[in-house]
Design a protein around this motif. Structure first.
Motif, PDB file in Angstrom:
ATOM      1  N   CYS A  55       0.802  -1.227   0.000  1.00 51.95           N
ATOM      2  CA  CYS A  55       0.000   0.000   0.000  1.00 51.95           C
ATOM      3  C   CYS A  55       0.838   1.282   0.000  1.00 51.95           C
ATOM      4  O   CYS A  55       0.297   2.364  -0.160  1.00 51.95           O
ATOM      5  N   GLY A  56       2.152   1.183   0.224  1.00 53.80           N
ATOM      6  CA  GLY A  56       3.021   2.358   0.211  1.00 53.80           C
ATOM      7  C   GLY A  56       3.070   3.124   1.518  1.00 53.80           C
ATOM      8  O   GLY A  56       3.821   4.096   1.631  1.00 53.80           O
ATOM      9  N   HIS A  57       2.294   2.740   2.521  1.00 53.05           N
ATOM     10  CA  HIS A  57       2.298   3.406   3.829  1.00 53.05           C
ATOM     11  C   HIS A  57       3.679   3.262   4.464  1.00 53.05           C
ATOM     12  O   HIS A  57       4.293   2.209   4.401  1.00 53.05           O
ATOM     13  N   GLU A  58       4.179   4.341   5.085  1.00 52.39           N
ATOM     14  CA  GLU A  58       5.543   4.320   5.614  1.00 52.39           C
ATOM     15  C   GLU A  58       5.589   4.186   7.127  1.00 52.39           C
ATOM     16  O   GLU A  58       6.329   4.897   7.803  1.00 52.39           O
ATOM     17  N   ASP A  59       4.850   3.245   7.677  1.00 52.98           N
ATOM     18  CA  ASP A  59       4.944   2.932   9.104  1.00 52.98           C
ATOM     19  C   ASP A  59       4.701   1.435   9.253  1.00 52.98           C
ATOM     20  O   ASP A  59       3.658   0.926   8.859  1.00 52.98           O
ATOM     21  N   ALA A  60       5.692   0.737   9.803  1.00 49.82           N
ATOM     22  CA  ALA A  60       5.580  -0.710   9.992  1.00 49.82           C
ATOM     23  C   ALA A  60       6.246  -1.097  11.300  1.00 49.82           C
ATOM     24  O   ALA A  60       7.219  -0.474  11.713  1.00 49.82           O
ATOM     25  N   VAL A  61       5.690  -2.110  11.969  1.00 51.18           N
ATOM     26  CA  VAL A  61       6.350  -2.667  13.149  1.00 51.18           C
ATOM     27  C   VAL A  61       7.286  -3.770  12.680  1.00 51.18           C
ATOM     28  O   VAL A  61       7.102  -4.348  11.610  1.00 51.18           O
ATOM     29  N   LEU A  62       8.322  -4.045  13.452  1.00 53.94           N
ATOM     30  CA  LEU A  62       9.278  -5.064  13.056  1.00 53.94           C
ATOM     31  C   LEU A  62       9.541  -6.024  14.203  1.00 53.94           C
ATOM     32  O   LEU A  62       9.418  -5.675  15.370  1.00 53.94           O
ATOM     33  N   TYR A  63       9.866  -7.276  13.816  1.00 50.73           N
ATOM     34  CA  TYR A  63      10.203  -8.312  14.791  1.00 50.73           C
ATOM     35  C   TYR A  63      11.143  -9.291  14.129  1.00 50.73           C
ATOM     36  O   TYR A  63      11.286  -9.327  12.915  1.00 50.73           O
ATOM     37  N   GLN A  64      11.801 -10.115  14.942  1.00 47.45           N
ATOM     38  CA  GLN A  64      12.756 -11.101  14.433  1.00 47.45           C
ATOM     39  C   GLN A  64      12.115 -12.486  14.467  1.00 47.45           C
ATOM     40  O   GLN A  64      11.257 -12.772  15.290  1.00 47.45           O
ATOM     41  N   ASP A  65      12.561 -13.347  13.564  1.00 51.85           N
ATOM     42  CA  ASP A  65      12.088 -14.721  13.487  1.00 51.85           C
ATOM     43  C   ASP A  65      12.327 -15.427  14.820  1.00 51.85           C
ATOM     44  O   ASP A  65      13.378 -15.275  15.430  1.00 51.85           O
ATOM     45  N   GLN A  66      11.347 -16.226  15.279  1.00 50.85           N
ATOM     46  CA  GLN A  66      11.445 -16.899  16.574  1.00 50.85           C
ATOM     47  C   GLN A  66      11.554 -18.416  16.457  1.00 50.85           C
ATOM     48  O   GLN A  66      11.305 -19.124  17.414  1.00 50.85           O
ATOM     49  N   SER A  67      11.882 -18.954  15.278  1.00 53.57           N
ATOM     50  CA  SER A  67      11.965 -20.411  15.151  1.00 53.57           C
ATOM     51  C   SER A  67      13.238 -20.927  15.812  1.00 53.57           C
ATOM     52  O   SER A  67      14.213 -20.215  15.982  1.00 53.57           O
ATOM     53  N   LYS A  68      13.205 -22.194  16.176  1.00 50.44           N
ATOM     54  CA  LYS A  68      14.319 -22.830  16.885  1.00 50.44           C
ATOM     55  C   LYS A  68      15.140 -23.654  15.892  1.00 50.44           C
ATOM     56  O   LYS A  68      14.729 -24.699  15.455  1.00 50.44           O
ATOM     57  N   ARG A  69      16.313 -23.169  15.555  1.00 48.51           N
ATOM     58  CA  ARG A  69      17.207 -23.877  14.652  1.00 48.51           C
ATOM     59  C   ARG A  69      18.623 -23.740  15.163  1.00 48.51           C
ATOM     60  O   ARG A  69      18.930 -22.876  15.965  1.00 48.51           O
ATOM     61  N   LYS A  70      19.500 -24.596  14.673  1.00 47.33           N
ATOM     62  CA  LYS A  70      20.898 -24.534  15.099  1.00 47.33           C
ATOM     63  C   LYS A  70      21.543 -23.239  14.628  1.00 47.33           C
ATOM     64  O   LYS A  70      22.279 -22.601  15.353  1.00 47.33           O
TER      65      LYS A  70
END
Length: 123
Positions: A78-93
């Protein structure tokens, strides 16, 4: 048919184990030194190998979460310039620091568009 075996000394579960000196399979206790010879000579081994990539998880109402960081990255939908961010939470080596973004206007999930295409996770 496989069945559970229990230690006659401490009542804990016995686990199958190879006795290298006697060259037989035994059921051994992991708590005390007790072991017993296994009657069943069949040994099964089930190796599972899964290769996973980072994936966008369930992202309901993340735009309204006040604890997440905001970025002024434009939404590709949509071009809107506001987003929240987070990091991947999966369990891997091995994990990489890949950030996922969720637009606060249209709730579209996306990754950083500056990442090379071969390094982008499945979205």
């Amino acid at each position: 048919m496989a069945s559970l075996h229990f230690c006659s000394e401490c009542n804990n579960l016995l686990y199958p184990k190879a006795d290298q000196q006697r060259r037989i399979m035994v059921y051994a206790c992991r708590i005390c030194p007790y072991d017993e010879i296994g009657e069943n000579k069949c040994v099964y081994r089930n190796d599972l190998l899964t290769v996973t990539k980072e994936q966008v998880g369930v992202t309901t109402d993340l735009g309204a979460d006040p604890t997440l960081a905001h970025s002024n990255i434009p939404c590709p939908q949509c071009g809107h310039e506001d987003a929240v961010l987070y990091q991947d939470q999966s369990k891997r080596k091995e994990t990489r620091m890949i950030l996922f973004f969720v637009c606060t206007k249209c709730n579209h999930s996306f990754t950083d568009p500056t990442l090379p295409l071969d390094n982008r996770p499945d979205t």
